[in-house]
Write a protein that holds these residues in place. Structure first.
Motif, PDB file in Angstrom:
ATOM      1  N   LEU A 177       8.452  -9.096  -3.644  1.00 50.49           N
ATOM      2  CA  LEU A 177       7.942  -9.588  -2.364  1.00 50.49           C
ATOM      3  C   LEU A 177       7.311  -8.447  -1.558  1.00 50.49           C
ATOM      4  O   LEU A 177       6.191  -8.569  -1.046  1.00 50.49           O
ATOM      5  CB  LEU A 177       9.078 -10.243  -1.580  1.00 50.49           C
ATOM      6  N   LEU A 178       8.011  -7.314  -1.457  1.00 54.70           N
ATOM      7  CA  LEU A 178       7.485  -6.179  -0.705  1.00 54.70           C
ATOM      8  C   LEU A 178       6.207  -5.634  -1.335  1.00 54.70           C
ATOM      9  O   LEU A 178       5.262  -5.266  -0.632  1.00 54.70           O
ATOM     10  CB  LEU A 178       8.524  -5.058  -0.635  1.00 54.70           C
ATOM     11  N   SER A 179       6.172  -5.606  -2.652  1.00 61.30           N
ATOM     12  CA  SER A 179       4.998  -5.110  -3.360  1.00 61.30           C
ATOM     13  C   SER A 179       3.781  -5.970  -3.052  1.00 61.30           C
ATOM     14  O   SER A 179       2.666  -5.456  -2.838  1.00 61.30           O
ATOM     15  CB  SER A 179       5.274  -5.093  -4.866  1.00 61.30           C
ATOM     16  N   GLU A 180       3.983  -7.271  -2.998  1.00 58.20           N
ATOM     17  CA  GLU A 180       2.890  -8.195  -2.676  1.00 58.20           C
ATOM     18  C   GLU A 180       2.391  -7.973  -1.242  1.00 58.20           C
ATOM     19  O   GLU A 180       1.190  -7.912  -0.988  1.00 58.20           O
ATOM     20  CB  GLU A 180       3.386  -9.640  -2.838  1.00 58.20           C
ATOM     21  N   VAL A 181       3.329  -7.825  -0.319  1.00 54.67           N
ATOM     22  CA  VAL A 181       2.965  -7.582   1.085  1.00 54.67           C
ATOM     23  C   VAL A 181       2.197  -6.271   1.211  1.00 54.67           C
ATOM     24  O   VAL A 181       1.231  -6.151   1.973  1.00 54.67           O
ATOM     25  CB  VAL A 181       4.228  -7.561   1.983  1.00 54.67           C
ATOM     26  N   GLY A 182       2.621  -5.257   0.447  1.00 51.09           N
ATOM     27  CA  GLY A 182       2.022  -3.932   0.530  1.00 51.09           C
ATOM     28  C   GLY A 182       0.579  -3.858   0.075  1.00 51.09           C
ATOM     29  O   GLY A 182      -0.102  -2.856   0.303  1.00 51.09           O
ATOM     30  N   GLU A 183       0.078  -4.920  -0.584  1.00 55.31           N
ATOM     31  CA  GLU A 183      -1.323  -4.943  -0.991  1.00 55.31           C
ATOM     32  C   GLU A 183      -2.247  -5.118   0.206  1.00 55.31           C
ATOM     33  O   GLU A 183      -3.436  -4.793   0.153  1.00 55.31           O
ATOM     34  CB  GLU A 183      -1.557  -6.069  -2.008  1.00 55.31           C
ATOM     35  N   GLN A 184      -1.699  -5.657   1.316  1.00 57.62           N
ATOM     36  CA  GLN A 184      -2.530  -6.007   2.464  1.00 57.62           C
ATOM     37  C   GLN A 184      -2.256  -5.175   3.710  1.00 57.62           C
ATOM     38  O   GLN A 184      -3.043  -5.223   4.654  1.00 57.62           O
ATOM     39  CB  GLN A 184      -2.309  -7.503   2.821  1.00 57.62           C
ATOM     40  N   THR A 185      -1.140  -4.467   3.748  1.00 60.07           N
ATOM     41  CA  THR A 185      -0.734  -3.820   4.995  1.00 60.07           C
ATOM     42  C   THR A 185      -0.019  -2.506   4.728  1.00 60.07           C
ATOM     43  O   THR A 185       0.268  -2.163   3.583  1.00 60.07           O
ATOM     44  CB  THR A 185       0.171  -4.791   5.802  1.00 60.07           C
ATOM     45  N   ILE A 186       0.259  -1.759   5.784  1.00 60.72           N
ATOM     46  CA  ILE A 186       1.080  -0.550   5.676  1.00 60.72           C
ATOM     47  C   ILE A 186       2.544  -0.994   5.693  1.00 60.72           C
ATOM     48  O   ILE A 186       2.976  -1.658   6.631  1.00 60.72           O
ATOM     49  CB  ILE A 186       0.827   0.405   6.859  1.00 60.72           C
ATOM     50  N   VAL A 187       3.280  -0.636   4.654  1.00 56.79           N
ATOM     51  CA  VAL A 187       4.704  -0.969   4.588  1.00 56.79           C
ATOM     52  C   VAL A 187       5.496   0.332   4.475  1.00 56.79           C
ATOM     53  O   VAL A 187       5.284   1.111   3.541  1.00 56.79           O
ATOM     54  CB  VAL A 187       5.035  -1.877   3.383  1.00 56.79           C
ATOM     55  N   ILE A 188       6.379   0.577   5.445  1.00 58.74           N
ATOM     56  CA  ILE A 188       7.266   1.740   5.380  1.00 58.74           C
ATOM     57  C   ILE A 188       8.638   1.266   4.959  1.00 58.74           C
ATOM     58  O   ILE A 188       9.259   0.427   5.624  1.00 58.74           O
ATOM     59  CB  ILE A 188       7.364   2.466   6.738  1.00 58.74           C
ATOM     60  N   LEU A 189       9.096   1.780   3.835  1.00 59.18           N
ATOM     61  CA  LEU A 189      10.398   1.432   3.280  1.00 59.18           C
ATOM     62  C   LEU A 189      11.335   2.625   3.455  1.00 59.18           C
ATOM     63  O   LEU A 189      11.161   3.663   2.831  1.00 59.18           O
ATOM     64  CB  LEU A 189      10.240   1.078   1.797  1.00 59.18           C
ATOM     65  N   SER A 190      12.293   2.480   4.353  1.00 57.38           N
ATOM     66  CA  SER A 190      13.252   3.555   4.627  1.00 57.38           C
ATOM     67  C   SER A 190      14.551   3.254   3.893  1.00 57.38           C
ATOM     68  O   SER A 190      15.130   2.180   4.048  1.00 57.38           O
ATOM     69  CB  SER A 190      13.505   3.629   6.141  1.00 57.38           C
TER      70      SER A 190
END
Length: 290
Positions: A177-190
């Protein structure tokens, strides 16, 4: 494309703890991993970027938005899943997501219904949309958390320790799910879980004691230990002796004995075998030396 640019960010708490010390990062679109032990300053940095607290010094810029000067502008394009995410256990997923959509300014009923249903499909919760959130598993609650964070189609998504407590199957669903979201936006995973970064992120930074100690592409970072990492199986009673003599970055039990990983610029001696470094080795090496 907008980038998140963090410059010279510092924060010292009233008890004297230096949570952030001149942090500078440049984060493009995609998955960015922020790795570090508990207490390293990750959550302080995430809360600062999310406008939940102010730094002592420094700046944070997302495209044209100066986050510290215009926090409300940032909030319009921010999705945030904090480490502790609470739900109303008596409400259904559909009902709460609908309510949160209203709070985020989606006023038209038909538009709101379409957005809520699309997000529930996206996070694979549509079939259980009428179920009470109190009956959800940990993984289902985390996926609901991502759904609420995506309500405003954010340019920046922050997720803080998202897979802690999830079983392997739920963790994999969350990765996808996060990988899919990351195709379109900046995703910071802490996170402090190395596998989270290894599986998902093309860019990363390791933070410890409020400092960024290394940043870059995970594969390039792993190359820094190429030809310098060795392992050896020893007796448990020998561990302290090896710690004194070698740079032991990690040790674990293996078939009743102790398996040590050692960093050395030259062959450390009899019984040691050269090995390829993984991201956990790099992480332990960087933390050991910071």
């Amino acid at each position: 494309m907008d980038q998140l640019i963090i410059k010279d960010l510092s924060k010292t708490y009233s008890n004297g703890v230096k949570a952030l010390q001149n942090i500078s990062l440049q984060i493009p679109k995609g998955m960015f991993g922020l790795l570090g032990p508990n207490g390293a300053g990750k959550s302080t940095l995430m809360r600062t970027i999310a406008t939940l607290q102010e730094p002592d010094t420094g700046s944070v810029q997302l495209g044209a938005i100066n986050i510290l000067h215009s926090p409300n502008e940032l909030r319009k394009v921010l999705g945030y899943l904090p480490q502790q995410f609470g739900v109303y256990p008596a409400l259904s997923a559909e009902m709460l997501l609908n309510h949160l959509a209203v709070l985020k300014g989606v006023i038209k009923k038909n538009e709101r219904k379409a957005i809520v249903h699309a997000l529930l499909h996206k996070v694979n919760l549509y079939e259980v949309r009428k179920q009470k959130l109190g009956e959800f598993s940990g993984g289902m609650k985390q996926r609901f958390g991502i759904a609420q964070a995506l309500l405003n189609n954010p340019k920046l998504l922050i997720v803080d320790e998202p897979t802690a407590g999830l079983d392997p199957a739920e963790r994999n669903r969350f990765y996808n799910l996060l990988s899919e979201v990351g195709e379109q936006t900046i995703v910071i995973l802490s996170t402090h879980i190395v596998d989270d970064i290894k599986e998902l992120c093309t860019n990363m930074a390791i933070i410890n004691k409020g400092n960024v100690i290394v940043q870059g592409n995970p594969i390039q970072i792993m190359d820094n230990l190429r030809g310098r990492l060795y392992e050896k199986t020893i007796q448990k009673s020998e561990l302290e002796l090896y710690r004194k003599e070698y740079q032991v970055i990690s040790d674990r039990l293996y078939l009743g004995n102790q398996l040590v990983h050692v960093v050395s610029d030259s062959y450390p001696g009899s019984g040691f075998n050269p090995i390829d470094a993984n991201l956990e080795d790099v992480y332990m090496y960087q933390i050991f030396n910071s």
